[in-house]
Each structure stands twice: as structure tokens, then as C-alpha cells.
Design an enzyme around this catalytic site. Structure first.
Site, short mmCIF file in Angstrom:
data_model
loop_
_atom_site.label_atom_id
_atom_site.label_comp_id
_atom_site.label_asym_id
_atom_site.label_seq_id
_atom_site.Cartn_x
_atom_site.Cartn_y
_atom_site.Cartn_z
N HIS A 1 0.87 -1.19 0.00
CA HIS A 1 0.00 0.00 0.00
C HIS A 1 0.89 1.23 0.00
O HIS A 1 1.25 1.76 1.06
CB HIS A 1 -0.91 -0.04 1.23
CG HIS A 1 -1.99 0.99 1.22
ND1 HIS A 1 -3.18 0.83 1.91
CD2 HIS A 1 -2.09 2.21 0.63
CE1 HIS A 1 -3.94 1.89 1.73
NE2 HIS A 1 -3.28 2.75 0.97
N ALA B 1 -9.46 11.18 3.37
CA ALA B 1 -8.97 12.24 2.49
C ALA B 1 -9.25 11.95 1.02
O ALA B 1 -8.82 12.71 0.15
CB ALA B 1 -7.47 12.43 2.70
N HIS C 1 -12.22 1.91 3.99
CA HIS C 1 -13.07 3.10 3.91
C HIS C 1 -14.53 2.68 3.95
O HIS C 1 -15.31 2.94 3.04
CB HIS C 1 -12.74 3.90 2.65
CG HIS C 1 -11.37 4.51 2.69
ND1 HIS C 1 -11.10 5.70 3.31
CD2 HIS C 1 -10.18 4.07 2.18
CE1 HIS C 1 -9.81 5.98 3.19
NE2 HIS C 1 -9.23 5.01 2.51
N ASP D 1 1.64 3.46 3.38
CA ASP D 1 0.55 4.30 2.85
C ASP D 1 1.13 5.66 2.44
O ASP D 1 0.45 6.70 2.50
CB ASP D 1 -0.57 4.47 3.88
CG ASP D 1 -1.86 5.03 3.26
OD1 ASP D 1 -1.97 5.04 2.01
OD2 ASP D 1 -2.76 5.46 4.01
#
Length: 393
Positions: free
Chosen positions: A64, A144, A197, A280
Site C-alpha cells: 500500500h 482524504a 473506507h 501508505d
């Protein structure tokens, strides 16, 4: 090409073993064993590298990773692919999944096509494929991610993404209409399906685990924990990640996204075998404190600022991605969470390799494995990196 790496502490699966020597040949680990005073084969080596008693471990695998050094994979440009690889390989990452953000379909397709064109030319890091982080997310847990690109799962659109041949993983919200059916389909193709998410509760994550979902995207971020419905409490995705043995969890161990107590809690619940460390990292990784940059594409992304070791939205109300590096994650887990070094290393080597189905060639120090190695000191500062048997850092 034959390389002898001598005088190292080998970080093995269960222990750190001193006075070790590794021979690389034709891009693979040929042998690994105790250092001897004399070794005839050294005379035949193209390179003899003295590790100076420092730690030698498998190269780190980040499943990721969005960008770094001012670049993002959403740029879909050859310079971006190379600069991201340059920065993160220098910090110990020898393999990665190029990760997208939710965007317009054509923008996402452009990134996938760029990957197919440019990834084969990157030699200082293995670009294993693409992780689609979106666009099939919950609006309320988008973080975000830009809300105008968040859409429900669409099978035909997803198939157009898959036709490029480079998608290895997709993060999506399993509670959305069609998300469970899509999970079944993706799993049948060997693609890693991750819940992220998401507004899913404990029961939905448990159900999703029977429909191809095997991972939770950045645990605690972009998901709900325990919550009330009227007077009753219900477990959320966080609790599902901690409790369900069949689910692995991503952890952004930058010391910002998760404090010491939560890192220790995850480790206590999951053990080292089901934790996967991720950076990330977005394009701000490697930039200086106070610098302004963009999350996502340069033309359509969102403005962010680098503050206190993390990317922030300009109003300071939320994080906007990580600026972590691979070596920083290991330091956090060892020095803050108190995890033994071999277990911390496994969280970013053997565990992601197992998830991706490549544990037969990456993620461990064993004969026959790919020659992706990192050398670091007591402070876990990277001193040398080998990819496919070649020293690249």
C-alpha cells in the site's frame, strides 16, 4: 553475477543469528550459513561485501504505497515511477504495489496503462502490480479521498480495470450494493480483496470474509469501531479485524496514525502472523516539515501540508496520508510497540508475501529465494540494498 555478503547478523524467521554469510548467484540466494574464516568460493565471487556485523534481512514488501519524493503513481509518468522507486528502495522497500486513489475512470485507466508501460523498466525495486484503493467506498468513511470520485461498485467498470492485467489488489467497502458479489469474482481471479473506507459493522466484515475479503485496509483508519444503535452497542470493522482469525490487518506504523497503546493492542490480538505493515506513503514522503504538496494527481488532487511527521489537510482537522518509509515502520514496531525484531521484519516481508501468494520466492532468507536483501544498523538505518542479487543502494 555472484556476490558474497559476509559478517552479518541474519534476521531469520524465528531468530537473529550472528556471524552469518549469504551467497547470491544469478539473482537468487544460493546459500546461507555460518561465517567461516576461509571460504574458497569467495575467490570466485564478482563482489565480496563485508556487512560489518550489521543486520541482514529480506527486502521489505509494501502492499500500500502511493508515492514519495514529490511524486505519485497517479502522475502516470515514467519519472514518477522511477523517483518513487528510488526513494523507497533507499529506505529498504524492494517490492511494492503501486497504489491509486479514487479518481475518474479514465484517470485510473491511465495509471494502469502507465504501470504496464513503465514498471518493467524499474530495476531498483520490484513493482509487483497495482492496488486500487477505491473508488468503491463509503462516503462517510472516505477520509482524504475526494468525495466526487466515490461511487458504488460497478462490475463492468471493474472488469475494464482488470483488463489491463496489472491489478493485484482492490480495497472497497463490503456493505455497498454488489460489493460481496464483486468480492467473490475478484477472489476467483486470485486478486486480494480488502475491506476499507467502510461503514461495515462486525457482522458485515464477518460475512465479507466468506466472500473473498481477507484483509482490512489500514486498521482504525477509514472504518468504524464500537458504536451505538439506540441503547445497544455493536462491534465495528475495527473489532472484526482484531477478533477474526481469518482476517489480516494493515497497520500504518508511523507512530502518528496509531499510538503506542493501539499498536500493542493489535499485536496482542493478532500476533505477528496477521499484521502487515504499510507506509501508505503519498508524494510528501521525503519532503521537509512545513512543505505543501498534493494528495493524488497534481491537477485534480487535494492540497496537503507536511506537519509533525505526517501529511495533514490544510485546516489541520485530519490526516491526509502518511509520509513514512519502510525502515521507520520497523523502528516504530521494535522501539515503541516492543515487538521483537524478527517478528517486526516478518510483518513487512513474509506476511505480505504470503498474502500475495509469492512466499515461495520472496519474504524470507532461504536458499532459492529472490536475492532481495537489506542491510541495516542497530538504529534500523538502511546501509545497503540488493534487488535480484544486484546492490542498488
Amino acid at each position: 553475477m555472484r556476490t558474497v555478503i559476509t559478517n552479518v547478523k541474519a534476521v531469520l524467521e524465528q531468530e537473529v543469528r550472528e556471524n552469518m554469510q549469504v551467497i547470491l548467484e544469478d539473482g537468487k540466494i544460493k546459500t546461507i550459513g555460518q561465517l567461516e574464516k576461509t571460504y574458497p568460493g569467495q575467490l570466485l565471487a564478482d563482489e565480496i561485501f563485508d556487512g560489518g556485523g550489521q543486520y541482514l534481512a529480506p527486502g521489505l514488501i509494501d502492499i500500500h504505497l502511493h508515492g514519495g519524493a514529490g511524486y505519485d503513481f497517479m502522475d502516470a509518468a515514467p519519472e514518477a515511477f522511477q523517483k518513487i522507486a528510488d526513494y523507497h528502495s533507499a529506505h529498504g522497500i524492494t517490492s511494492m504495489l503501486a497504489t491509486t486513489l479514487a479518481g475518474e475512470e479514465q484517470e485510473t485507466l491511465a495509471v494502469l496503462q502507465a504501470f504496464m508501460q513503465y514498471a518493467p523498466g524499474i530495476h531498483n525495486c520490484n513493482l509487483l502490480g497495482v492496488h486500487l484503493e477505491g473508488p468503491y467506498f463509503s462516503q462517510s468513511q472516505r477520509g482524504a479521498q475526494d468525495p466526487k470520485y466515490i461511487v458504488p461498485p460497478e462490475m463492468e467498470q471493474c472488469k475494464r480495470f482488470l483488463e489491463t492485467g496489472c491489478v493485484k489488489r482492490i480495497s472497497l467497502a463490503p456493505e455497498l450494493p454488489g460489493a460481496l458479489e464483486l468480492g467473490d469474482y475478484l477472489k476467483s481471479l486470485g486478486i486480494v480483496v480488502s475491506a476499507g473506507h467502510t461503514e461495515a459493522d462486525y457482522d458485515m466484515i464477518r460475512k465479507a470474509s466468506r466472500h473473498g475479503y481477507s484483509l482490512l485496509t489500514h486498521l482504525y483508519s477509514g472504518m468504524q469501531g464500537v458504536h451505538r444503535k439506540g441503547p445497544f452497542r455493536y462491534g465495528g470493522a475495527v473489532e472484526a479485524g482484531l477478533l477474526l482469525d481469518e482476517m489480516a490487518v494493515e497497520v500504518i506504523a508511523d507512530g502518528c496514525h496509531l499510538p503506542e497503546c493501539l499498536l500493542k493492542l493489535i499485536y496482542k490480538c493478532k500476533g505477528s502472523g496477521k499484521m502487515i505493515l504499510i507506509t501508505d506513503a503519498m508524494r510528501g514522503a521525503g519532503l521537509s516539515e512545513g512543505e505543501h504538496t498534493v494528495l493524488g494527481s497534481l491537477t485534480k488532487g487535494q492540497q496537503v501540508v507536511i506537519e509533525k511527521g505526517v501529511a495533514m489537510m490544510p485546516d489541520g482537522t485530519s490526516f491526509a496520508g502518511s509520509v513514512a518509509s519502510g525502515d521507520r515502520l520497523l523502528r516504530t514496531m521494535r522501539d515503541i510497540a516492543g515487538v521483537p525484531l524478527p517478528e517486526a521484519v516478518a510483518m513487512m516481508t513474509r506476511n505480505p508475501a504470503r498474502l500475495l501468494g509469492i512466499e515461495d520466492r520472496k519474504g524470507s532468507l532461504r536458499p532459492g529465494m529472490d536475492g532481495d536483501l537489506i542491510l541495516f544498523d542497530e538504529d534500523i538505518r538502511i546501509k545497503a540494498v540488493w534487488v535480484a542479487g544486484r546492490k542498488v543502494v
